[in-house]
Design an enzyme around this catalytic site. Structure first.
Site, short mmCIF file in Angstrom:
data_model
loop_
_atom_site.label_atom_id
_atom_site.label_comp_id
_atom_site.label_asym_id
_atom_site.label_seq_id
_atom_site.Cartn_x
_atom_site.Cartn_y
_atom_site.Cartn_z
N LYS A 136 31.59 49.00 56.20
CA LYS A 136 30.89 47.71 56.43
C LYS A 136 29.94 47.86 57.61
CE LYS A 136 33.03 44.42 58.97
NZ LYS A 136 32.31 43.92 60.16
N ASN A 137 30.42 48.46 58.69
CA ASN A 137 29.63 48.50 59.93
C ASN A 137 28.53 49.55 59.92
OD1 ASN A 137 31.14 46.39 60.74
ND2 ASN A 137 32.37 47.51 62.23
N ARG A 161 27.44 37.12 62.81
CA ARG A 161 26.93 37.60 64.10
C ARG A 161 26.15 38.89 63.91
NH1 ARG A 161 26.22 39.18 69.37
NH2 ARG A 161 26.49 41.41 69.36
N CYS A 180 32.08 33.95 68.72
CA CYS A 180 33.02 33.93 67.58
C CYS A 180 34.43 34.02 68.19
CB CYS A 180 32.74 35.10 66.64
SG CYS A 180 33.15 36.68 67.35
N ARG A 214 29.66 36.55 72.37
CA ARG A 214 29.01 37.76 71.84
C ARG A 214 27.56 37.78 72.35
NH1 ARG A 214 31.84 39.54 67.33
NH2 ARG A 214 30.74 41.50 67.58
N PRO A 215 27.36 38.09 73.63
CA PRO A 215 26.01 38.04 74.20
C PRO A 215 25.11 39.12 73.60
CG PRO A 215 27.51 39.10 75.72
CD PRO A 215 28.35 38.59 74.57
N ASP A 243 22.32 40.08 75.64
CA ASP A 243 21.43 40.35 76.79
C ASP A 243 20.96 41.80 76.84
OD1 ASP A 243 24.28 40.63 77.29
OD2 ASP A 243 23.72 41.28 79.30
N ASP A 252 38.60 47.75 67.04
CA ASP A 252 38.81 47.20 65.70
C ASP A 252 40.15 47.63 65.10
OD1 ASP A 252 35.32 47.41 64.66
OD2 ASP A 252 36.41 46.04 65.99
N ILE A 274 37.14 46.05 75.45
CA ILE A 274 35.85 45.74 74.84
C ILE A 274 35.68 44.23 74.66
CG2 ILE A 274 34.30 46.24 72.90
CD1 ILE A 274 35.16 48.79 74.33
N ARG A 314 35.84 39.27 54.51
CA ARG A 314 34.59 39.64 55.21
C ARG A 314 34.50 41.15 55.38
NH1 ARG A 314 33.91 37.77 60.74
NH2 ARG A 314 32.23 39.26 60.45
C1 EPZ Z 1 30.16 46.20 66.64
O1 EPZ Z 1 29.91 44.90 67.11
C2 EPZ Z 1 31.07 46.04 65.41
N1 EPZ Z 1 30.38 45.24 64.41
C3 EPZ Z 1 32.37 45.36 65.83
O2 EPZ Z 1 33.21 45.33 64.69
C4 EPZ Z 1 33.04 46.21 66.90
O3 EPZ Z 1 34.22 45.57 67.34
C5 EPZ Z 1 32.07 46.37 68.09
O4 EPZ Z 1 30.85 46.98 67.64
C6 EPZ Z 1 32.64 47.26 69.19
O5 EPZ Z 1 32.95 48.52 68.68
C7 EPZ Z 1 29.44 45.82 63.63
O6 EPZ Z 1 29.13 46.99 63.76
C8 EPZ Z 1 28.82 44.95 62.57
P1 EPZ Z 1 29.05 45.55 70.88
P2 EPZ Z 1 28.77 44.66 68.24
O7 EPZ Z 1 27.66 45.08 71.10
O8 EPZ Z 1 27.73 45.70 68.15
C9 EPZ Z 1 29.27 43.36 75.06
C10 EPZ Z 1 34.57 44.34 63.05
O9 EPZ Z 1 35.73 43.91 63.15
N2 EPZ Z 1 27.83 43.12 74.92
O10 EPZ Z 1 29.32 47.01 70.77
O11 EPZ Z 1 28.35 43.24 68.15
C11 EPZ Z 1 30.11 42.63 74.01
O12 EPZ Z 1 30.36 41.30 74.41
C12 EPZ Z 1 33.56 44.04 64.14
O13 EPZ Z 1 34.16 45.06 62.10
C13 EPZ Z 1 27.12 42.54 75.97
O14 EPZ Z 1 27.68 42.20 77.00
O15 EPZ Z 1 29.62 44.85 69.57
C14 EPZ Z 1 31.36 43.48 73.99
O16 EPZ Z 1 32.17 43.11 75.09
C15 EPZ Z 1 34.11 43.08 65.19
N3 EPZ Z 1 25.78 42.34 75.82
C16 EPZ Z 1 30.84 44.89 74.21
O17 EPZ Z 1 29.55 44.74 74.81
C17 EPZ Z 1 25.11 42.71 74.68
O18 EPZ Z 1 23.87 42.53 74.62
C18 EPZ Z 1 30.69 45.71 72.93
O19 EPZ Z 1 29.99 44.91 71.99
C19 EPZ Z 1 25.83 43.30 73.63
C20 EPZ Z 1 27.20 43.50 73.77
#
Ligand code: EPZ
Length: 425
Positions: A22-23, A91, A115, A120-121, A123, A312, A334, A404
């Site tokens: 999926k990812n 998201r 969510c 889920r920022p 920035d 995950d 995370i 999902r």
């Molecule tokens: C991806 O989400 C995955 N989703 C998530 O899987 C997975 O849990 C996550 O990576 C972490 O491995 C997809 O690939 C579709 P991140 P993503 O940006 O990219 C913070 C599932 O169950 N952050 O790597 O949205 C954030 O809040 C899903 O399949 C910022 O602070 O996650 C988190 O604490 C759930 N600012 C950390 O970084 C930003 O601009 C990692 O988030 C972006 C992220």
């Protein structure tokens, strides 16, 4: 609305085929916006999330044909406005930001909400795109990005963009930046990049489209912008989180469970933890087999960016450790709030306390069935796993959360011998 009825106690045996990731599918589907040529993507799992993504591509002007797991996308003309109605539902739709910016030099997309697993920022996504020269204006809940002037000198020495945040790298942020940079003149160096296999798979797809990318799968990715990209064909990698989830199902309730089309290299941290608990695992080139046990040891887990233990898989291991010998500790770095599964597991008799971002789990000899509520995708999977071993019939409501991210999970578990039924509520 549908729910699962799961009668605990069946012993799982046999083999299941792991679906496409999926990812990996979501950003790769978004990346098809980068070319007017047709792209064919294989082994796209049939999930509500991938269905949302194909709807978003259609709304953006692409033509999308889907025949079981194969999706053909032709984005001859593309609108720059991502539809709020669809974006707010998922998201991960934020990953159209990079390709729209890369292809059109502009994009309007609604600011994503949070969510259940936490805020889920984005920035870091935006910081990276600004480094690439984008100007960003937020109005009425929408973000309007426009290609500004890339910093002088970027063509030669290259602009360095640091994608590290307080919780480590960002997966979709790295994806967005790669997809924006491949059509941005000059050299872009992403420091602190996410190294997940899904990021590497996206880079592989982009390279087949004619992009020039080095270092994908490491913390430092270098991209040389090109004028345009062409269509290609691609088969997405196996879903390592679905595979990990079925390994835990085999651990909790299995005699011998084999996963076909799995890539054990993507699951090294998960397999190591299962072996630490005493499970025997045979990891072949395309198959993984886990041998069940009557009892197993608990463990200590801290979730980390890849190649560390994946967030995950955290909820699934809470279910495993709830039935382990001894006391276990699971620390979530995370998404520190990602513990929606704990209250539900406790309803089934698990002994768990939470200290900030750490769950302390004292193993119990058995769990008992209870009506429980699915919430976030992986928390819901943890409840299914616990129900496989619980005494009695567990009712899991709101299974749309599970649909999902898991392709036909009830059919696959039934094939292994589980007593699971999907019923209309
Ligand atoms: C991806 O989400 C995955 N989703 C998530 O899987 C997975 O849990 C996550 O990576 C972490 O491995 C997809 O690939 C579709 P991140 P993503 O940006 O990219 C913070 C599932 O169950 N952050 O790597 O949205 C954030 O809040 C899903 O399949 C910022 O602070 O996650 C988190 O604490 C759930 N600012 C950390 O970084 C930003 O601009 C990692 O988030 C972006 C992220």
């Amino acid at each position: 609305m549908e729910k699962f009825l799961i009668r605990g106690g069946s012993v799982l045996e046999g083999s299941v085929q792991v679906s496409g990731s999926k990812n990996s599918s979501l950003p790769i589907l978004a990346a098809t916006l980068l070319t007017r040529d047709p792209c064919v993507i294989r082994r796209v799992p049939d999930l509500s999330d991938t269905n949302y993504m194909t709807q978003i591509l259609t709304q953006l002007g692409a033509s999308v044909e889907r025949a079981s797991g194969t999706v053909k996308v032709t984005a001859e003309k593309v609108r720059h406005l991502a539809p709020y109605e669809l974006v707010r539902k998922m998201r991960a739709s934020i990953c159209v930001l990079g390709p729209l910016y890369g292809r059109l030099g502009k994009c309007t997309i609604s600011v994503p909400g949070g969510c259940v697993i936490g805020d889920r920022p984005i920035d870091i996504h935006l910081r990276g795109l600004q480094e690439l020269g984008a100007t960003i204006e937020t109005k009425g809940g929408d973000m309007h990005l426009k290609r500004g002037r890339t910093r002088a000198g970027a063509a030669s020495s290259g602009r360095e963009v640091n994608m590290r945040g307080k919780h480590g790298p960002t997966v979709l942020g790295t994806d967005n930046l790669m997809m924006a940079a491949v059509l941005t003149p000059g050299t872009t160096i992403i420091e602190g990049a996410a190294a997940e296999p899904e990021v590497e798979d996206l880079a592989h797809f982009l390279t087949k489209m004619g992009a020039r990318i080095e270092g994908a799968g490491t913390r430092r990715i270098t991209i040389q912008g090109v004028k345009e990209l062409h269509g290609t064909e691609h088969t997405v990698i196996p879903d390592r989180i679905e595979a990990g989830t079925f390994l835990v199902a085999g651990a909790i309730a299995g005699r011998k469970v084999t996963l076909k089309k799995a890539n054990h290299h993507h699951l090294a941290a998960v397999i190591a933890k299962l072996r630490e608990s005493g499970f025997e695992i045979d990891a072949g080139s395309r198959e993984i087999t886990i041998h069940g046990r009557d009892s197993w040891k608990g463990g200590t887990i801290t979730t980390e960016p890849y190649p560390g233990f994946p967030t995950d898989m955290q909820a699934q291991f809470c279910a495993l450790y709830a039935l382990a010998d001894g006391v276990s500790a699971v620390t979530e770095t995370i998404f520190p709030e990602r513990f929606m599964h704990l209250p539900e597991l406790k309803r089934m008799g698990a002994h768990i306390t939470r200290e900030a971002a750490t769950a302390i789990i004292t193993g119990v000899p058995g769990l008992s069935a209870a009506p429980v509520m699915a919430s976030d995708l992986r928390a819901s999977a943890a409840l299914v796993l616990a129900a496989l071993r619980a005494e009695g019939e567990t009712e899991i409501n709101r299974v749309y959360h599970i649909d999902r991210g898991y392709e036909h999970i009830d059919e696959k578990l039934t094939h292994l011998g589980a007593a699971i039924e999907r019923v209309q509520v």
